[in-house]
Design a protein around this motif. Structure first.
Motif, PDB file in Angstrom:
ATOM      1  N   LEU A   2       0.807  -1.215   0.000  1.00 35.63           N
ATOM      2  CA  LEU A   2       0.000   0.000   0.000  1.00 35.63           C
ATOM      3  C   LEU A   2       0.842   1.268   0.000  1.00 35.63           C
ATOM      4  N   THR A   3       2.009   1.193   0.582  1.00 36.94           N
ATOM      5  CA  THR A   3       2.841   2.394   0.707  1.00 36.94           C
ATOM      6  C   THR A   3       4.007   2.424  -0.268  1.00 36.94           C
ATOM      7  N   GLY A   4       4.328   1.273  -0.864  1.00 33.81           N
ATOM      8  CA  GLY A   4       5.499   1.199  -1.729  1.00 33.81           C
ATOM      9  C   GLY A   4       6.785   1.032  -0.946  1.00 33.81           C
ATOM     10  N   ARG A   5       6.653   0.799   0.349  1.00 30.68           N
ATOM     11  CA  ARG A   5       7.821   0.628   1.224  1.00 30.68           C
ATOM     12  C   ARG A   5       7.583  -0.556   2.159  1.00 30.68           C
ATOM     13  N   LEU A   6       8.657  -1.093   2.687  1.00 30.98           N
ATOM     14  CA  LEU A   6       8.539  -2.211   3.622  1.00 30.98           C
ATOM     15  C   LEU A   6       8.191  -1.703   5.022  1.00 30.98           C
ATOM     16  N   PRO A   7       7.465  -2.506   5.816  1.00 37.39           N
ATOM     17  CA  PRO A   7       7.100  -2.073   7.169  1.00 37.39           C
ATOM     18  C   PRO A   7       8.279  -2.082   8.150  1.00 37.39           C
ATOM     19  N   VAL A  41      -8.494   0.132   7.605  1.00 30.94           N
ATOM     20  CA  VAL A  41      -7.395  -0.412   6.802  1.00 30.94           C
ATOM     21  C   VAL A  41      -6.183  -0.661   7.700  1.00 30.94           C
ATOM     22  N   GLN A  42      -5.897   0.261   8.610  1.00 32.07           N
ATOM     23  CA  GLN A  42      -4.772   0.080   9.531  1.00 32.07           C
ATOM     24  C   GLN A  42      -4.979  -1.141  10.412  1.00 32.07           C
ATOM     25  N   GLU A  43      -6.211  -1.351  10.865  1.00 38.00           N
ATOM     26  CA  GLU A  43      -6.507  -2.509  11.711  1.00 38.00           C
ATOM     27  C   GLU A  43      -6.238  -3.820  10.967  1.00 38.00           C
ATOM     28  N   VAL A  44      -6.614  -3.867   9.693  1.00 35.05           N
ATOM     29  CA  VAL A  44      -6.356  -5.068   8.883  1.00 35.05           C
ATOM     30  C   VAL A  44      -4.847  -5.294   8.772  1.00 35.05           C
ATOM     31  N   MET A  45      -4.105  -4.230   8.498  1.00 33.14           N
ATOM     32  CA  MET A  45      -2.656  -4.362   8.365  1.00 33.14           C
ATOM     33  C   MET A  45      -2.005  -4.741   9.696  1.00 33.14           C
ATOM     34  N   GLU A  55      -1.993 -15.036  15.569  1.00 31.55           N
ATOM     35  CA  GLU A  55      -2.783 -13.807  15.642  1.00 31.55           C
ATOM     36  C   GLU A  55      -3.023 -13.187  14.259  1.00 31.55           C
ATOM     37  N   ARG A  56      -2.384 -13.735  13.229  1.00 33.46           N
ATOM     38  CA  ARG A  56      -2.561 -13.245  11.858  1.00 33.46           C
ATOM     39  C   ARG A  56      -3.763 -13.911  11.214  1.00 33.46           C
ATOM     40  N   TYR A  57      -4.083 -13.478  10.011  1.00 30.41           N
ATOM     41  CA  TYR A  57      -5.145 -14.122   9.245  1.00 30.41           C
ATOM     42  C   TYR A  57      -4.727 -15.547   8.928  1.00 30.41           C
ATOM     43  N   ALA A  58      -5.701 -16.434   8.939  1.00 32.42           N
ATOM     44  CA  ALA A  58      -5.409 -17.852   8.708  1.00 32.42           C
ATOM     45  C   ALA A  58      -5.079 -18.149   7.254  1.00 32.42           C
ATOM     46  N   SER A  59      -5.527 -17.278   6.339  1.00 32.73           N
ATOM     47  CA  SER A  59      -5.280 -17.519   4.926  1.00 32.73           C
ATOM     48  C   SER A  59      -5.259 -16.194   4.176  1.00 32.73           C
ATOM     49  N   ALA A  60      -4.736 -16.247   2.960  1.00 35.99           N
ATOM     50  CA  ALA A  60      -4.737 -15.058   2.106  1.00 35.99           C
ATOM     51  C   ALA A  60      -6.168 -14.658   1.764  1.00 35.99           C
ATOM     52  N   PHE A  63      -7.542 -12.688   4.684  1.00 33.09           N
ATOM     53  CA  PHE A  63      -6.934 -11.358   4.645  1.00 33.09           C
ATOM     54  C   PHE A  63      -7.580 -10.508   3.548  1.00 33.09           C
ATOM     55  N   GLY A  64      -7.757 -11.080   2.367  1.00 33.77           N
ATOM     56  CA  GLY A  64      -8.357 -10.361   1.248  1.00 33.77           C
ATOM     57  C   GLY A  64      -9.777  -9.904   1.558  1.00 33.77           C
ATOM     58  N   ARG A  65     -10.563 -10.778   2.193  1.00 31.41           N
ATOM     59  CA  ARG A  65     -11.933 -10.398   2.550  1.00 31.41           C
ATOM     60  C   ARG A  65     -11.933  -9.270   3.572  1.00 31.41           C
ATOM     61  N   ALA A  66     -11.030  -9.340   4.545  1.00 29.98           N
ATOM     62  CA  ALA A  66     -10.945  -8.285   5.564  1.00 29.98           C
ATOM     63  C   ALA A  66     -10.524  -6.958   4.939  1.00 29.98           C
ATOM     64  N   MET A  67      -9.572  -7.000   4.022  1.00 36.81           N
ATOM     65  CA  MET A  67      -9.129  -5.771   3.367  1.00 36.81           C
ATOM     66  C   MET A  67     -10.239  -5.208   2.482  1.00 36.81           C
TER      67      MET A  67
END
Length: 78
Positions: A2-7, A41-45, A55-60, A63-67
Motif C-alpha cells: 500500500l505504501t510502496g515501502r517495507l514495514p 485499513v490500519q486494523e487489517v494491516m 494472531e494473523r489471518y489464517a489464509s490469504a 486477509f483479502g476479505r478483511a481488506m
C-alpha cells in the motif's frame, strides 16, 4: 504494497531481520503521512503483520476479505 515501502525499513537484510524480531512494523501513516489512512485499513494491516502467526489471518483469502471490507467502509470522497 500500500505504501510502496517495507514495514521494517532498513539498509541490510540483517538489520531487517533484527527489526522484525524487536520492533513493531511501521504504521501506514508513518510510511505515507500524506495519505489519510482509514482506521479500518490500519486494523487489517496490524493483524496481518502480527509477530505471532496465530494472531494473523489464517489464509490469504481471509486477509483479502478483511481488506475488501475495510476498503468498502471508506466513505466516498475520502
Amino acid at each position: 504494497m500500500l505504501t510502496g515501502r517495507l514495514p521494517f525499513p532498513s539498509e541490510t537484510v540483517q538489520e531487517s531481520m533484527i527489526m522484525r524480531l524487536t520492533d513493531k512494523p511501521k504504521r501506514l501513516g508513518e510510511m505515507r503521512p500524506e495519505v489519510a489512512w482509514p482506521s479500518e485499513v490500519q486494523e487489517v494491516m496490524d493483524r496481518a503483520l502480527q509477530r505471532d502467526a496465530s494472531e494473523r489471518y489464517a489464509s490469504a483469502s481471509e486477509f483479502g476479505r478483511a481488506m475488501q471490507a475495510a476498503v468498502a467502509a471508506i466513505p466516498d470522497g475520502a
